[in-house]
Enzyme design. Structure first.
Site, PDB file in Angstrom:
ATOM      1  N   SER A   1      13.432   4.251  -8.417  1.00 57.36           N
ATOM      2  CA  SER A   1      12.461   4.915  -7.540  1.00 57.36           C
ATOM      3  C   SER A   1      13.030   6.209  -6.976  1.00 57.36           C
ATOM      4  O   SER A   1      12.341   7.232  -6.919  1.00 57.36           O
ATOM      5  CB  SER A   1      12.056   3.979  -6.392  1.00 57.36           C
ATOM      6  OG  SER A   1      11.326   2.880  -6.905  1.00 57.36           O
TER       7      SER A   1
ATOM      8  N   THR B   1       1.519   0.650  -6.482  1.00 55.24           N
ATOM      9  CA  THR B   1       0.827  -0.477  -7.125  1.00 55.24           C
ATOM     10  C   THR B   1       1.180  -1.814  -6.483  1.00 55.24           C
ATOM     11  O   THR B   1       0.623  -2.840  -6.843  1.00 55.24           O
ATOM     12  CB  THR B   1       1.178  -0.548  -8.628  1.00 55.24           C
ATOM     13  OG1 THR B   1       2.595  -0.745  -8.743  1.00 55.24           O
ATOM     14  CG2 THR B   1       0.786   0.739  -9.350  1.00 55.24           C
ATOM     15  N   ALA B   2       2.116  -1.783  -5.526  1.00 57.11           N
ATOM     16  CA  ALA B   2       2.557  -3.035  -4.888  1.00 57.11           C
ATOM     17  C   ALA B   2       1.466  -3.588  -3.981  1.00 57.11           C
ATOM     18  O   ALA B   2       0.740  -2.840  -3.327  1.00 57.11           O
ATOM     19  CB  ALA B   2       3.824  -2.798  -4.080  1.00 57.11           C
TER      20      ALA B   2
ATOM     21  N   HIS C   1      10.719   1.391   1.139  1.00 55.08           N
ATOM     22  CA  HIS C   1      10.403   2.517   0.260  1.00 55.08           C
ATOM     23  C   HIS C   1       9.684   3.616   1.034  1.00 55.08           C
ATOM     24  O   HIS C   1       9.978   4.796   0.874  1.00 55.08           O
ATOM     25  CB  HIS C   1       9.525   2.056  -0.913  1.00 55.08           C
ATOM     26  CG  HIS C   1      10.302   1.522  -2.081  1.00 55.08           C
ATOM     27  ND1 HIS C   1      10.433   2.201  -3.248  1.00 55.08           N
ATOM     28  CD2 HIS C   1      10.998   0.375  -2.232  1.00 55.08           C
ATOM     29  CE1 HIS C   1      11.171   1.500  -4.097  1.00 55.08           C
ATOM     30  NE2 HIS C   1      11.523   0.378  -3.500  1.00 55.08           N
TER      31      HIS C   1
ATOM     32  N   ARG D   1      10.674   7.820   1.947  1.00 56.18           N
ATOM     33  CA  ARG D   1       9.876   8.989   1.591  1.00 56.18           C
ATOM     34  C   ARG D   1       9.503   9.765   2.848  1.00 56.18           C
ATOM     35  O   ARG D   1       9.191   9.170   3.889  1.00 56.18           O
ATOM     36  CB  ARG D   1       8.601   8.561   0.854  1.00 56.18           C
ATOM     37  CG  ARG D   1       8.876   7.948  -0.505  1.00 56.18           C
ATOM     38  CD  ARG D   1       7.595   7.785  -1.302  1.00 56.18           C
ATOM     39  NE  ARG D   1       6.585   7.010  -0.605  1.00 56.18           N
ATOM     40  CZ  ARG D   1       6.484   5.695  -0.672  1.00 56.18           C
ATOM     41  NH1 ARG D   1       7.327   4.988  -1.367  1.00 56.18           N
ATOM     42  NH2 ARG D   1       5.527   5.065  -0.019  1.00 56.18           N
TER      43      ARG D   1
END
Lengths: 167, 167, 167
Positions: free
Chosen positions: C16, C35-36, C50, C54
């Site tokens: 990632s 998509t999680a 995650h 970002r």
């Protein structure tokens, strides 16, 4: 002088397709040495799919256990062995001495006049299996890959259908 | 200036052999820092096999958990750590804080005068394990590999006994 | 002209992070197509981790199943799809035809004006799973990877957080 190519990679990594293309570069018709045994419907479907992809350039030999003999008898045309991992599985399930069979394979490969392309599976990059037999199998599969790779002129690692040159 | 080499790969991919050869290129005698614990016959057999392969060029230290201390105490000769994955497993089984231990390892590696070659395992390329502990272990193993690789001068991925240069 | 990048690798291999950096090289702000699905605490923790990494350069879209539509609607900025493997899992769990969805994905990728970076997982390098569903999943994941890789302009294999160029 003997010339062998090892194509290794994970499940559905495009190993067989890469190996087939490489083998036909050596010349056609070529000999497909199949080690798969059609024990169940899933395996029969996979074998049928592989056969459908191959065209008339191939002659197929079945060698689930007697791989060294199949190589010795088929010399004179390029050969594709698909795959070493199923062959090892057949050896172990039948109670054969896989180390002796592996040494015999290496010895026969060294005497071949026509090239041999061998497909193998990477099975050792997951969590250590709880099952002792599965651990023994992945150890044996890794060693067979090392033995074949050591003598091979080319080693290709298949990633997402693409060839990564290792040797 | 610190110099470290990470050798990673699957089970029976030839990691240890590649790492031993790389370590001896830095000089001999070298120090073998073993993280394995001989809990059962299978592990004892594997340790014995590894020891038999290594010759008199090696002095062996056992460090199943206190890896940072073993590195600090052995500086002055090339070291081989075999392997990080067993060390992590020992840490987690003993209930240690593996993140803190990993940070301590990275800090100690940065202060070493003599080179360190570290062997590690790829365990994250199979199906997601159903077992939560196995998932936590493979996540931790992946992170430790990333931390060591980030600071390493060389990273080698072993495939079928052959080195693939990553860094 | 469509430009796509596949970043594949094992669990915690740094996929990632590599994909995010590659995507921002195409320009910012970029669109993160997640998509999680947050089914449980473990997954919620991973998604939060995650997101925390970002920064404000990202706008996030959720597309657990309707990935082709999300790509079509978001064209005009670089996109990051993270990840194909969870998307496939969502498709299969919901009983969708994953082959048709995969073909639709490939067709939509070919029409994109802005670049698309896709993250995927290697799940086929462990022991063959005993569970038939797990075998079907890893076969499908491998095929999706091959399809995307075939049309991609770049394919990167992440090893210990480092990029290995495959294409």
């Amino acid at each position: 002088m003997a010339y062998s190519v090892l194509v290794t990679g994970g499940a559905r990594s495009g190993k067989s397709r890469i190996a087939e293309a490489r083998c036909l570069e050596f010349g056609a018709p070529a000999v497909y040495i199949a080690t798969a045994q059609a024990h169940d419907d899933e395996m029969r479907a996979r074998i049928a799919e592989h056969q459908a992809r191959r065209g008339p350039e191939w002659r197929t030999i079945s060698a689930p256990v007697e791989l060294a003999a199949a190589l010795a008898e088929s010399d004179g045309a390029p050969r594709l062995v698909d795959c070493l991992t199923l062959w090892l599985s057949n050896l172990m399930l039948a109670g054969h001495d896989w180390r002796a069979a592996g040494e015999e394979l290496i010895a026969v490969l060294a005497t071949q006049v026509s090239p041999v392309v061998l497909v193998s599976n990477e099975v050792g990059m997951g969590i250590v299996p709880e099952n002792a037999l599965a651990r023994a199998f992945r150890d044996a599969a890794g060693l067979i890959n090392q033995w074949v790779a050591q003598d091979a002129q080319e080693v290709i690692f298949a990633v997402s259908g693409l060839p990564l040159k290792v040797k």
